[in-house]
Design an enzyme around this catalytic site. Structure first.
Site, PDB file in Angstrom:
ATOM      1  N   ASP A 183     -25.716 -41.367  39.554  1.00 14.78           N
ATOM      2  CA  ASP A 183     -25.344 -41.877  38.231  1.00 14.78           C
ATOM      3  C   ASP A 183     -25.210 -43.395  38.252  1.00 14.78           C
ATOM      4  O   ASP A 183     -25.692 -44.092  37.357  1.00 14.78           O
ATOM      5  CB  ASP A 183     -24.013 -41.263  37.770  1.00 14.78           C
ATOM      6  N   LEU A 237     -23.489 -37.280  30.851  1.00 18.45           N
ATOM      7  CA  LEU A 237     -24.473 -38.348  30.624  1.00 18.45           C
ATOM      8  C   LEU A 237     -24.141 -39.597  31.443  1.00 18.45           C
ATOM      9  O   LEU A 237     -24.621 -40.698  31.142  1.00 18.45           O
ATOM     10  CB  LEU A 237     -24.549 -38.680  29.125  1.00 18.45           C
ATOM     11  N   GLY A 238     -23.326 -39.423  32.470  1.00 18.56           N
ATOM     12  CA  GLY A 238     -23.052 -40.534  33.389  1.00 18.56           C
ATOM     13  C   GLY A 238     -22.098 -41.582  32.841  1.00 18.56           C
ATOM     14  O   GLY A 238     -22.196 -42.762  33.181  1.00 18.56           O
ATOM     15  N   SER A 239     -21.128 -41.157  32.010  1.00 11.24           N
ATOM     16  CA  SER A 239     -20.253 -42.149  31.373  1.00 11.24           C
ATOM     17  C   SER A 239     -19.335 -42.848  32.370  1.00 11.24           C
ATOM     18  O   SER A 239     -19.088 -44.057  32.246  1.00 11.24           O
ATOM     19  CB  SER A 239     -19.422 -41.501  30.259  1.00 11.24           C
ATOM     20  N   SER A 240     -18.824 -42.123  33.362  1.00 14.24           N
ATOM     21  CA  SER A 240     -17.902 -42.801  34.303  1.00 14.24           C
ATOM     22  C   SER A 240     -18.678 -43.811  35.142  1.00 14.24           C
ATOM     23  O   SER A 240     -18.183 -44.908  35.431  1.00 14.24           O
ATOM     24  CB  SER A 240     -17.150 -41.792  35.180  1.00 14.24           C
ATOM     25  N   ALA A 262     -21.410 -45.427  34.166  1.00 11.75           N
ATOM     26  CA  ALA A 262     -21.729 -46.560  33.289  1.00 11.75           C
ATOM     27  C   ALA A 262     -20.491 -47.433  33.093  1.00 11.75           C
ATOM     28  O   ALA A 262     -20.589 -48.665  33.057  1.00 11.75           O
ATOM     29  CB  ALA A 262     -22.261 -46.059  31.952  1.00 11.75           C
ATOM     30  N   ALA A 293     -19.613 -35.985  29.040  1.00  9.43           N
ATOM     31  CA  ALA A 293     -20.666 -35.156  28.439  1.00  9.43           C
ATOM     32  C   ALA A 293     -21.842 -34.943  29.381  1.00  9.43           C
ATOM     33  O   ALA A 293     -22.916 -34.519  28.953  1.00  9.43           O
ATOM     34  CB  ALA A 293     -21.141 -35.789  27.135  1.00  9.43           C
TER      35      ALA A 293
END
Ligand code: PMV
Length: 301
Positions: free
Chosen positions: A141, A99-102, A104, A97
């Protein structure tokens, strides 16, 4: 909202790029803040190949599977020398999305593989994993996910922490998945053939410097104007889509001082700066059919 209890392993935060996405890949600065959503990873010893499940993202993989998460886990385990483990990812960060999920995910794994690692060691290990998702990540990120707060990031110098007040912001989810790698490659191709695209990248770099000054002076009107201009340049370089443009216009009509897509574009999320009108903007985005949430950007550390 994931807690930042000092007694638990620190969470890996999601992030929002306030300004500077794509230009940061080409050596410019980007201004970003961690959001109050993130991930935590738990690890248990197990026999056989290491595995990872992330129930909220319907992911359950083991090392050796043909899946970027399995690939990232394999790289990070090999580099850390950890034994076989069963890992579980919990948290409230949406995947794919913008929002930097990978990042995180990789930071939370790096912390679980060695709870005593320094932030620099966590960032180095997580960056190895992040390459399974994006071949040439700028690194913003991962740095933000690990350190939280606000920061200005430049490829050659890394993350410079910024001390400024947390900024309430509305994040709207387009619901359209996209690949950061594909978006970054497309921009590089268009830059090689178009002066207009190259100029927009340069201009985004300049806007980031002005946005840093506006943020530090708490001049939110100026920051909003810079965000709006930035969205125009992100359209010019070909990373916005109709849905994001519509969400950005809707947020502005509902009273936002500034609104733009955030992250790689092509889908993912947009952000709106709407001091005192956050709930009106959220309602307008939800009336348009998009989930949204309010977060205090830079509040985590
Ligand atoms: O992957 P996202 O959507 O969180 O955005 C990454 C930001 C880019 O500048 C487009 C790529 C990068 O590596 O910095």
């Amino acid at each position: 909202m994931i807690s930042s209890s000092p007694h638990a392993i620190a969470p890996a935060w999601g992030k929002v790029i306030l300004i500077g996405e794509h230009a940061v890949v080409h050596g410019h600065k980007a201004l970003a803040g961690a959001i109050e959503r993130g991930l935590r990873c738990t690890a248990q010893p197990q026999l056989g190949p290491s595995r990872l499940c992330a129930p909220a993202w319907q992911i359950d993989v083991q090392v050796g599977d043909d899946h970027p998460v399995a690939d990232a886990l394999g790289r990070m385990l090999a580099a850390s020398g950890a034994a076989d483990l069963s890992l579980e990812i919990l948290g409230d960060l949406p995947a794919a999305a913008g929002l930097g999920s990978s990042a995180a995910l990789c930071v939370s794994i790096a912390r679980a593989l060695g709870p005593k690692r320094s932030d620099d060691e966590v960032v180095a290990l997580a960056n190895l994993g992040e390459r399974s998702f994006h071949s040439q990540p700028s690194g913003i990120d991962v740095a933000l996910s690990c350190r939280g707060g606000f920061g200005v990031y430049q490829r050659e110098s890394g993350l410079e922490a910024l001390t400024c007040q947390a900024l309430p912001i509305v994040v709207g989810l387009s619901g359209v998945p996209r690949s950061t790698a594909t978006m970054v490659t497309g921009v590089a191709e268009r830059m090689s053939s178009s002066t207009v695209v190259r100029n927009s990248i340069e201009r985004i770099g300049a806007l980031t410097q002005d946005a840093q000054a506006a943020l530090q002076a708490s001049d939110l009107s100026a920051l909003g104007i810079l965000m709006n201009e930035c969205h125009g340049h992100l359209q010019t370089i070909g990373v916005s889509i109709d849905i994001l443009d519509q969400m950005v216009s809707t947020a502005r009509e509902a009273g936002a001082l500034g609104a733009k897509l955030t992250g790689a574009g092509g889908g993912g999320s947009m952000i709106a700066l709407a001091p005192g009108r956050e709930h009106e903007v959220m309602k307008a985005l939800e009336d348009l059919g998009h989930q949204s949430f309010i977060t205090n950007l830079g509040a985590t550390r």
